[in-house]
Design an enzyme around this catalytic site. Structure first.
Site, PDB file in Angstrom:
ATOM      1  CE1 TYR A  75       2.708  -3.885  11.263  1.00 19.10           C
ATOM      2  CE2 TYR A  75       1.430  -2.270  13.002  1.00 19.10           C
ATOM      3  CZ  TYR A  75       2.763  -2.029  11.899  1.00 19.10           C
ATOM      4  OH  TYR A  75       3.026  -1.829  11.518  1.00 19.10           O
ATOM      5  CB  SER A  76       3.321  -2.571  18.259  1.00 18.63           C
ATOM      6  OG  SER A  76       2.635  -3.056  18.819  1.00 18.63           O
ATOM      7  CG  PHE A 124       7.814   1.444   1.618  1.00 15.12           C
ATOM      8  CD1 PHE A 124       7.365   2.304   2.759  1.00 15.12           C
ATOM      9  CD2 PHE A 124       8.934   1.972   1.048  1.00 15.12           C
ATOM     10  CE1 PHE A 124       7.162   3.234   2.502  1.00 15.12           C
ATOM     11  CE2 PHE A 124       9.077   3.097   0.471  1.00 15.12           C
ATOM     12  CZ  PHE A 124       8.219   3.642   1.476  1.00 15.12           C
ATOM     13  CB  ALA A 125       9.914  -5.298   2.986  1.00 14.47           C
ATOM     14  CB  ALA A 126       6.938  -4.488   7.889  1.00 10.44           C
ATOM     15  CD  GLU A 127       3.461 -10.772   6.746  1.00 11.86           C
ATOM     16  OE1 GLU A 127       2.784 -10.093   6.567  1.00 11.86           O
ATOM     17  OE2 GLU A 127       3.920 -11.167   5.707  1.00 11.86           O
ATOM     18  CG  PHE A 168      -1.554   1.217   1.557  1.00  8.30           C
ATOM     19  CD1 PHE A 168      -1.654   2.163   0.734  1.00  8.30           C
ATOM     20  CD2 PHE A 168      -1.531   1.389   3.427  1.00  8.30           C
ATOM     21  CE1 PHE A 168      -2.905   3.002   1.426  1.00  8.30           C
ATOM     22  CE2 PHE A 168      -2.304   2.808   3.720  1.00  8.30           C
ATOM     23  CZ  PHE A 168      -2.986   3.358   2.501  1.00  8.30           C
ATOM     24  CG  ASN A 195      -4.641   4.067  11.773  1.00 10.97           C
ATOM     25  OD1 ASN A 195      -3.236   4.237  13.076  1.00 10.97           O
ATOM     26  ND2 ASN A 195      -4.599   3.160  11.521  1.00 10.97           N
ATOM     27  CG  ASP A 247      12.525 -12.901   2.550  1.00 10.68           C
ATOM     28  OD1 ASP A 247      12.996 -11.762   3.261  1.00 10.68           O
ATOM     29  OD2 ASP A 247      11.863 -13.043   2.675  1.00 10.68           O
ATOM     30  CB  THR A 269       3.380   1.942  12.831  1.00 10.55           C
ATOM     31  OG1 THR A 269       2.475   1.811  13.591  1.00 10.55           O
ATOM     32  CG2 THR A 269       4.830   0.574  14.030  1.00 10.55           C
ATOM     33  CG  ASP A 270       0.328   5.718  15.339  1.00  5.06           C
ATOM     34  OD1 ASP A 270       0.381   4.170  15.173  1.00  5.06           O
ATOM     35  OD2 ASP A 270      -0.192   6.167  15.333  1.00  5.06           O
ATOM     36  CD  GLU A 271      -0.658   0.303  15.297  1.00  2.35           C
ATOM     37  OE1 GLU A 271      -0.397  -1.498  15.990  1.00  2.35           O
ATOM     38  OE2 GLU A 271      -1.725  -0.094  14.871  1.00  2.35           O
ATOM     39  CE  LYS A 278       6.790  -1.284  11.108  1.00  4.79           C
ATOM     40  NZ  LYS A 278       7.810  -0.971   9.516  1.00  4.79           N
TER      41      LYS A 278
HETATM   42  P1  NAD Z   1       1.515  -3.296   3.243  1.00  2.00           P
HETATM   43  O1  NAD Z   1       1.281  -4.943   3.735  1.00  2.00           O
HETATM   44  O2  NAD Z   1       0.671  -2.997   1.985  1.00  2.00           O
HETATM   45  O3  NAD Z   1       3.072  -3.438   2.295  1.00  2.00           O
HETATM   46  C1  NAD Z   1       3.636  -4.733   2.802  1.00  2.00           C
HETATM   47  C2  NAD Z   1       4.739  -4.590   1.641  1.00  2.00           C
HETATM   48  O4  NAD Z   1       5.824  -5.776   2.047  1.00  2.00           O
HETATM   49  C3  NAD Z   1       3.834  -6.089   0.723  1.00  2.00           C
HETATM   50  O5  NAD Z   1       4.449  -5.458  -0.740  1.00  2.00           O
HETATM   51  C4  NAD Z   1       4.484  -7.319   0.941  1.00  2.00           C
HETATM   52  O6  NAD Z   1       4.546  -8.082  -0.211  1.00  2.00           O
HETATM   53  C5  NAD Z   1       6.483  -6.667   1.425  1.00  2.00           C
HETATM   54  N1  NAD Z   1       6.546  -7.303   1.680  1.00  2.00           N
HETATM   55  C6  NAD Z   1       6.446  -8.176   3.281  1.00  2.00           C
HETATM   56  N2  NAD Z   1       8.011  -9.409   3.332  1.00  2.00           N
HETATM   57  C7  NAD Z   1       8.425  -8.931   2.570  1.00  2.00           C
HETATM   58  C8  NAD Z   1       9.641  -9.883   2.784  1.00  2.00           C
HETATM   59  N3  NAD Z   1       9.863 -10.751   3.915  1.00  2.00           N
HETATM   60  N4  NAD Z   1       9.995  -9.453   1.728  1.00  2.00           N
HETATM   61  C9  NAD Z   1      10.065  -7.945   1.313  1.00  2.00           C
HETATM   62  N5  NAD Z   1       8.574  -7.268   0.739  1.00  2.00           N
HETATM   63  C10 NAD Z   1       8.139  -8.460   1.762  1.00  2.00           C
HETATM   64  O7  NAD Z   1       1.995  -2.572   4.332  1.00  2.00           O
HETATM   65  P2  NAD Z   1       1.872  -0.594   4.047  1.00  2.00           P
HETATM   66  O8  NAD Z   1       0.674  -0.854   4.596  1.00  2.00           O
HETATM   67  O9  NAD Z   1       2.351  -0.361   2.889  1.00  2.00           O
HETATM   68  O10 NAD Z   1       2.684  -0.492   5.690  1.00  2.00           O
HETATM   69  C11 NAD Z   1       4.333  -0.283   4.738  1.00  2.00           C
HETATM   70  C12 NAD Z   1       5.648  -0.063   5.658  1.00  2.00           C
HETATM   71  O11 NAD Z   1       4.743   1.218   6.809  1.00  2.00           O
HETATM   72  C13 NAD Z   1       5.942  -1.027   6.966  1.00  2.00           C
HETATM   73  O12 NAD Z   1       6.805  -1.195   7.921  1.00  2.00           O
HETATM   74  C14 NAD Z   1       4.255  -0.501   8.314  1.00  2.00           C
HETATM   75  O13 NAD Z   1       4.444  -1.198   8.917  1.00  2.00           O
HETATM   76  C15 NAD Z   1       4.520   1.184   7.722  1.00  2.00           C
HETATM   77  N6  NAD Z   1       3.315   1.482   8.453  1.00  2.00           N
HETATM   78  C16 NAD Z   1       2.078   1.141   7.850  1.00  2.00           C
HETATM   79  C17 NAD Z   1       0.873   1.972   8.350  1.00  2.00           C
HETATM   80  C18 NAD Z   1      -0.425   2.198   7.646  1.00  2.00           C
HETATM   81  O14 NAD Z   1      -1.219   2.594   8.494  1.00  2.00           O
HETATM   82  N7  NAD Z   1      -0.609   1.200   6.347  1.00  2.00           N
HETATM   83  C19 NAD Z   1       1.118   3.021   9.648  1.00  2.00           C
HETATM   84  C20 NAD Z   1       3.473   3.949   9.733  1.00  2.00           C
HETATM   85  C21 NAD Z   1       3.138   2.771   9.136  1.00  2.00           C
HETATM   86  O1  DAU Z   2      -1.071   3.402  13.410  1.00  2.00           O
HETATM   87  C1  DAU Z   2      -0.748   2.774  12.027  1.00  2.00           C
HETATM   88  C2  DAU Z   2      -1.104   1.339  12.285  1.00  2.00           C
HETATM   89  O2  DAU Z   2      -2.225   1.560  10.926  1.00  2.00           O
HETATM   90  C3  DAU Z   2      -0.308   1.078  11.492  1.00  2.00           C
HETATM   91  O3  DAU Z   2       1.191   0.571  11.311  1.00  2.00           O
HETATM   92  C4  DAU Z   2      -0.349  -0.434  10.624  1.00  2.00           C
HETATM   93  O4  DAU Z   2       0.696  -1.730   9.739  1.00  2.00           O
HETATM   94  C5  DAU Z   2      -1.684  -0.334   9.797  1.00  2.00           C
HETATM   95  O5  DAU Z   2      -2.606  -1.671   9.575  1.00  2.00           O
HETATM   96  C6  DAU Z   2      -3.216   0.547  11.094  1.00  2.00           C
HETATM   97  O6  DAU Z   2      -3.290  -0.596  12.408  1.00  2.00           O
HETATM   98  P1  DAU Z   2      -4.395  -0.441  13.136  1.00  2.00           P
HETATM   99  O7  DAU Z   2      -4.597  -1.364  13.422  1.00  2.00           O
HETATM  100  O8  DAU Z   2      -4.846   0.733  13.246  1.00  2.00           O
HETATM  101  O9  DAU Z   2      -5.350  -0.263  11.798  1.00  2.00           O
HETATM  102  P2  DAU Z   2      -7.127  -1.016  10.758  1.00  2.00           P
HETATM  103  O10 DAU Z   2      -7.481  -1.190   9.955  1.00  2.00           O
HETATM  104  O11 DAU Z   2      -6.640  -2.926  11.159  1.00  2.00           O
HETATM  105  O12 DAU Z   2      -7.772  -0.362  12.223  1.00  2.00           O
HETATM  106  C7  DAU Z   2      -8.105   0.860  12.717  1.00  2.00           C
HETATM  107  C8  DAU Z   2      -9.472   0.928  14.176  1.00  2.00           C
HETATM  108  O13 DAU Z   2     -10.409   0.145  13.332  1.00  2.00           O
HETATM  109  C9  DAU Z   2      -8.584  -0.113  14.734  1.00  2.00           C
HETATM  110  O14 DAU Z   2      -9.174   0.820  15.999  1.00  2.00           O
HETATM  111  C10 DAU Z   2      -9.314  -1.233  14.781  1.00  2.00           C
HETATM  112  C11 DAU Z   2     -10.626  -1.399  13.992  1.00  2.00           C
HETATM  113  N1  DAU Z   2     -10.466  -1.890  13.173  1.00  2.00           N
HETATM  114  C12 DAU Z   2     -10.216  -2.612  12.615  1.00  2.00           C
HETATM  115  C13 DAU Z   2     -10.851  -3.725  11.674  1.00  2.00           C
HETATM  116  C14 DAU Z   2     -10.429  -3.978  10.219  1.00  2.00           C
HETATM  117  C15 DAU Z   2     -12.986  -2.328  13.601  1.00  2.00           C
HETATM  118  O15 DAU Z   2     -13.428  -1.513  14.177  1.00  2.00           O
HETATM  119  N2  DAU Z   2     -13.031  -2.991  12.520  1.00  2.00           N
HETATM  120  C16 DAU Z   2     -12.465  -3.791  11.643  1.00  2.00           C
HETATM  121  O16 DAU Z   2     -13.178  -4.801  11.107  1.00  2.00           O
END
Ligand code: NAD
Ligand code: DAU
Length: 353
Positions: free
Chosen positions: A159-160, A80-83, A11, A188, A58, A133-135, A163
């Protein structure tokens, strides 16, 4: 000049690569394992552009990374790579430890070995930017001040915790080996290409297909939402001008309860694509079992980034969420392709029937 991105088919990574290609002539070597969250369709608009080199791999594969680093000689790496999904980390933490902890460690080792081969000038200008992440800061009480960079790390989910662990490794590689690192801790994100396991895209798609909009617990948990391209602009700025070894919080000063977020997107859908029966989409809201260990509130204080580097988000939640809903309405093919069998399996596992 070349930069590397890892996880650039996910993403945020794909949004970053697309923005980067639009604003710079530098080549991007994009290493992504293509897990369920990685999607090359996100990068379709740059198909055939020689400045983008995609490699499926990977971050923990030391041999592959050594080959790529010595071949392309990047001046920077943005990791950026992560679960990334908290609920998946509750069902199965092992992948999170493997990629976020062991993978980051292996990547740091590959980068440290490569960095040692650079000239003194190249060493000085090289950057490893770790996207976090802020988490990692844990959960705030209702009246607590927003997270600043010096807050204690108190991660609460697998997860957090994974990270947080990767952030500590990145920090240690700077202090011990002098690797020129930067870390960003963002709130987020939402916007185009967001995988529909996360709250906002899940609720947009469920609303449109007449399914329940699942709200965990009482829906009063608070998150601090930032439009994804604002996160990307912050990363670019920190990469170019951030102080070495520093961490920067990134956030949009936009705290909202989950229930308010979902009600807002329901109202936008009521306007842009009213239900056939004329009823409001909000009638689909359904309260479900809470997430175990659910953090109550996150809030980011982004003063350091604003004061030191002059960053400000371009979007408000109102403008960003409207763009996001429109994007999903206009990208039905993308939606159909990501909501495959594996996605349906996840939804069944997490929400039952
Ligand atoms: P995402 O899950 O959408 O994408 C993660 C990507 O990493 C995927 O394309 C996946 O294929 C790849 N990946 C996973 N494991 C890998 C590995 N071992 N080697 C290479 N590639 C691998 O995640 P996102 O939401 O785009 O988040 C990206 C980064 O930003 C993460 O590190 C996450 O912790 C951080 N982050 C996300 C948010 C959010 O709201 N989504 C907020 C703050 C920080
Ligand atoms: O804060 C940054 C984080 O934001 C990133 O590090 C994570 O990668 C990203 O996934 C996100 O984590 P959250 O757990 O906050 O995001 P999520 O969209 O899963 O959930 C947002 C809020 O909504 C959380 O309080 C849980 C709630 N929720 C989520 C889902 C999927 C629901 O109430 N219902 C749902 O079905």
């Amino acid at each position: 000049m070349t930069i590397f991105t890892t996880g650039g088919a996910g993403f945020i990574g794909s949004n970053f690569v697309l923005d980067w290609m639009a604003e710079s002539d530098e080549t991007v070597v994009n290493v992504d394992k293509l897990t369920y969250a990685g999607n090359l369709e996100n990068l379709a608009s740059i198909d055939g552009d020689a400045r983008h080199v995609f490699v499926q791999g990977d971050i923990g594969d030391a041999k592959l990374m050594a080959t790529l680093l010595s071949e392309y000689k990047p001046r920077a790496i943005v990791n950026f790579a992560a679960e990334s999904h908290v609920d998946r980390s509750i069902h199965g933490p092992a992948d999170f430890i493997q990629t976020n902890v062991v993978g980051t460690f292996n990547l740091l080792e590959s980068v440290r070995t490569y960095w040692a081969t650079l000239s003194d000038t190249e060493k000085l200008s090289f950057r490893f930017l770790h996207v976090s992440t802020d988490e990692v800061y844990g959960s705030l009480g209702k009246n607590d001040p927003a997270f600043v960079e010096t807050n204690r790390y108190e991660p609460n989910s697998p997860y957090s915790a994974s990270k947080a662990s990767s952030d500590h490794l990145v920090r240690a590689y700077h202090h011990t080996y002098g690797l020129p690192v930067l870390t960003t801790n963002c709130s987020n994100n939402y916007g185009p290409f967001h995988f529909p396991e996360k709250l906002i895209p899940l609720c947009i798609l469920n609303a449109l297909s007449g399914k329940p909009l699942p709200i965990y617990g009482d829906g009063q948990q608070i998150r601090d939402w930032l439009y994804v391209t604002d996160h990307c602009s912050a990363i670019r700025l920190v990469l170019e001008s951030g102080r070495l070894g520093e961490t920067y919080n990134v956030g949009g000063w936009n705290e909202m309860s989950n229930l308010d977020v979902v009600n807002t997107l329901c109202l936008i859908l009521d306007e842009l694509k009213p239900r056939i029966d004329g009823k409001p989409y909000a009638t689909q809201i359904t309260f479900v079992k809470d997430r175990p260990g659910h953090d109550r509130r996150y809030a980011i204080d982004a003063t350091k980034l604003e004061k030191e580097l002059g960053w400000k988000p371009a979007e408000t939640f109102e403008t960003g969420i409207r763009k996001t809903v429109l994007w999903y309405l206009e990208h039905q093919n993308w939606v159909e392709n990501v909501t495959t069998g594996a996605y349906k399996h996840w939804v069944g596992k997490q929400y039952g029937n």
